[in-house]
Design a protein around this motif. Sequence first.
Motif, PDB file in Angstrom:
ATOM      1  N   MET A  83     -30.309  92.900  -1.856  1.00  0.00           N
ATOM      2  CA  MET A  83     -29.567  91.786  -2.362  1.00  0.00           C
ATOM      3  C   MET A  83     -28.641  92.199  -3.513  1.00  0.00           C
ATOM      4  N   LYS A  84     -29.127  93.159  -4.357  1.00  0.00           N
ATOM      5  CA  LYS A  84     -28.301  93.631  -5.461  1.00  0.00           C
ATOM      6  C   LYS A  84     -27.033  94.288  -4.939  1.00  0.00           C
ATOM      7  N   LYS A  85     -27.139  95.002  -3.843  1.00  0.00           N
ATOM      8  CA  LYS A  85     -25.976  95.684  -3.278  1.00  0.00           C
ATOM      9  C   LYS A  85     -24.930  94.671  -2.814  1.00  0.00           C
ATOM     10  N   ILE A  86     -25.380  93.570  -2.274  1.00  0.00           N
ATOM     11  CA  ILE A  86     -24.448  92.544  -1.795  1.00  0.00           C
ATOM     12  C   ILE A  86     -23.725  91.897  -2.975  1.00  0.00           C
ATOM     13  N   ILE A  87     -24.478  91.636  -4.062  1.00  0.00           N
ATOM     14  CA  ILE A  87     -23.855  91.025  -5.262  1.00  0.00           C
ATOM     15  C   ILE A  87     -22.848  91.993  -5.862  1.00  0.00           C
ATOM     16  N   TYR A  88     -23.232  93.300  -5.953  1.00  0.00           N
ATOM     17  CA  TYR A  88     -22.300  94.297  -6.486  1.00  0.00           C
ATOM     18  C   TYR A  88     -21.065  94.419  -5.598  1.00  0.00           C
ATOM     19  N   LEU A  89     -21.301  94.362  -4.317  1.00  0.00           N
ATOM     20  CA  LEU A  89     -20.193  94.458  -3.379  1.00  0.00           C
ATOM     21  C   LEU A  89     -19.252  93.255  -3.512  1.00  0.00           C
ATOM     22  N   LEU A  90     -19.817  92.054  -3.658  1.00  0.00           N
ATOM     23  CA  LEU A  90     -19.003  90.855  -3.857  1.00  0.00           C
ATOM     24  C   LEU A  90     -18.221  90.912  -5.171  1.00  0.00           C
ATOM     25  N   LEU A  91     -18.908  91.315  -6.234  1.00  0.00           N
ATOM     26  CA  LEU A  91     -18.220  91.445  -7.527  1.00  0.00           C
ATOM     27  C   LEU A  91     -17.126  92.502  -7.458  1.00  0.00           C
ATOM     28  N   LEU A  92     -17.440  93.619  -6.823  1.00  0.00           N
ATOM     29  CA  LEU A  92     -16.466  94.688  -6.691  1.00  0.00           C
ATOM     30  C   LEU A  92     -15.256  94.245  -5.869  1.00  0.00           C
ATOM     31  N   SER A  93     -15.519  93.510  -4.790  1.00  0.00           N
ATOM     32  CA  SER A  93     -14.416  93.016  -3.967  1.00  0.00           C
ATOM     33  C   SER A  93     -13.588  91.970  -4.713  1.00  0.00           C
ATOM     34  N   LEU A  94     -14.245  91.145  -5.558  1.00  0.00           N
ATOM     35  CA  LEU A  94     -13.484  90.169  -6.362  1.00  0.00           C
ATOM     36  C   LEU A  94     -12.587  90.856  -7.380  1.00  0.00           C
ATOM     37  N   VAL A  95     -13.093  91.925  -7.994  1.00  0.00           N
ATOM     38  CA  VAL A  95     -12.304  92.649  -8.988  1.00  0.00           C
ATOM     39  C   VAL A  95     -11.061  93.259  -8.349  1.00  0.00           C
ATOM     40  N   PHE A  96     -11.255  93.892  -7.205  1.00  0.00           N
ATOM     41  CA  PHE A  96     -10.108  94.531  -6.555  1.00  0.00           C
ATOM     42  C   PHE A  96      -9.199  93.535  -5.846  1.00  0.00           C
ATOM     43  N   ALA A  97      -9.724  92.414  -5.435  1.00  0.00           N
ATOM     44  CA  ALA A  97      -8.925  91.395  -4.748  1.00  0.00           C
ATOM     45  C   ALA A  97      -8.028  90.660  -5.726  1.00  0.00           C
ATOM     46  N   CYS A  98      -8.427  90.547  -6.964  1.00  0.00           N
ATOM     47  CA  CYS A  98      -7.617  89.830  -7.963  1.00  0.00           C
ATOM     48  C   CYS A  98      -6.656  90.810  -8.598  1.00  0.00           C
ATOM     49  N   GLY A  99      -5.526  90.996  -7.991  1.00  0.00           N
ATOM     50  CA  GLY A  99      -4.500  91.844  -8.577  1.00  0.00           C
ATOM     51  C   GLY A  99      -3.688  91.046  -9.587  1.00  0.00           C
ATOM     52  N   GLY A 100      -2.755  91.679 -10.266  1.00  0.00           N
ATOM     53  CA  GLY A 100      -1.899  90.988 -11.228  1.00  0.00           C
ATOM     54  C   GLY A 100      -0.964  90.029 -10.519  1.00  0.00           C
ATOM     55  N   PRO A 101      -0.371  89.144 -11.267  1.00  0.00           N
ATOM     56  CA  PRO A 101       0.538  88.189 -10.625  1.00  0.00           C
ATOM     57  C   PRO A 101       1.776  88.907 -10.102  1.00  0.00           C
ATOM     58  N   GLU A 102       2.164  88.532  -8.920  1.00  0.00           N
ATOM     59  CA  GLU A 102       3.367  89.113  -8.342  1.00  0.00           C
ATOM     60  C   GLU A 102       4.545  88.206  -8.651  1.00  0.00           C
ATOM     61  N   PRO A 103       5.653  88.789  -9.132  1.00  0.00           N
ATOM     62  CA  PRO A 103       6.810  87.948  -9.425  1.00  0.00           C
ATOM     63  C   PRO A 103       7.391  87.364  -8.145  1.00  0.00           C
ATOM     64  N   ARG A 104       7.887  86.134  -8.283  1.00  0.00           N
ATOM     65  CA  ARG A 104       8.513  85.493  -7.126  1.00  0.00           C
ATOM     66  C   ARG A 104       9.935  85.996  -6.996  1.00  0.00           C
ATOM     67  N   LYS A 105      10.329  86.207  -5.802  1.00  0.00           N
ATOM     68  CA  LYS A 105      11.686  86.677  -5.535  1.00  0.00           C
ATOM     69  C   LYS A 105      12.569  85.467  -5.247  1.00  0.00           C
ATOM     70  N   PRO A 106      13.832  85.518  -5.690  1.00  0.00           N
ATOM     71  CA  PRO A 106      14.708  84.379  -5.417  1.00  0.00           C
ATOM     72  C   PRO A 106      14.963  84.228  -3.922  1.00  0.00           C
ATOM     73  N   ILE A 107      15.090  82.991  -3.527  1.00  0.00           N
ATOM     74  CA  ILE A 107      15.369  82.708  -2.114  1.00  0.00           C
ATOM     75  C   ILE A 107      16.799  83.112  -1.795  1.00  0.00           C
ATOM     76  N   GLU A 108      17.719  82.784  -2.716  1.00  0.00           N
ATOM     77  CA  GLU A 108      19.120  83.149  -2.542  1.00  0.00           C
ATOM     78  C   GLU A 108      19.523  84.058  -3.682  1.00  0.00           C
ATOM     79  N   THR A 109      20.405  84.978  -3.397  1.00  0.00           N
ATOM     80  CA  THR A 109      20.945  85.818  -4.458  1.00  0.00           C
ATOM     81  C   THR A 109      22.363  85.365  -4.738  1.00  0.00           C
ATOM     82  N   LYS A 110      22.696  85.357  -5.997  1.00  0.00           N
ATOM     83  CA  LYS A 110      24.043  84.945  -6.403  1.00  0.00           C
ATOM     84  C   LYS A 110      24.968  86.149  -6.296  1.00  0.00           C
ATOM     85  N   SER A 111      26.076  85.952  -5.651  1.00  0.00           N
ATOM     86  CA  SER A 111      27.004  87.055  -5.458  1.00  0.00           C
ATOM     87  C   SER A 111      28.188  86.972  -6.411  1.00  0.00           C
ATOM     88  N   GLY A 112      28.291  85.878  -7.176  1.00  0.00           N
ATOM     89  CA  GLY A 112      29.443  85.708  -8.043  1.00  0.00           C
ATOM     90  C   GLY A 112      30.646  85.183  -7.287  1.00  0.00           C
TER      91      GLY A 112
END
Length: 181
Positions: A1-30
């Motif tokens: 059971m300890k291995k499953i909890i460690y595995l879940l915690l480990l997967s949560l740590v690696f699954a939560c990456g930093g926030p990814e910036p949103r890319k604009p839908i349209e780019t302004k060309s001037g």
Amino acid sequence: MKKIIYLLLLSLVFACGGPEPRKPIETKSGSFIKESVERNKRLLEEEEVLIQQYIAIDSIHDYQNSAAGSWYSYEIKNDEASYTPKEDDLVTLTYNLRSLNNDTIYSMEEVGVLNYKVDKQELFPGLRSGVKLLKEKETAIFIFPSSMAFGYHGDNNKIGPNTPIMATIEIFKITKKEDLI
């Protein structure tokens, strides 16, 4: 059971990456700015053609081109005076505004006599530059493209958008900045 909890915690740590910036839908060309510049160039060319046609028809006056982009002709020239207004001088003047069809928009009576502190008070750009070309007791007719008049907005009253205008400017008195103190 300890291995499953460690595995879940480990997967949560690696699954939560930093926030990814949103890319604009349209780019302004001037392109909007480029289109606006091109539109303004075309408008100025069309207005200059109208102004040149007016000058060609007006055989009474001899028009000169100013450095600011307007045309002017003296009605009354004062060869005895040599001083033209500088920044902070006080100029007593009046003017009228007309269309290129010579229809009066604002008469001198409507405008009245103004005391204008050079480059410190709000006047439309053409009038500000025209005042600096005249000496005391001089009167001149100016033709301004709309960019030097009231531009794309007009004056919210009698002058519409993108309207070239004529002004007769009369300078009564120039009080130098040094004499105001």
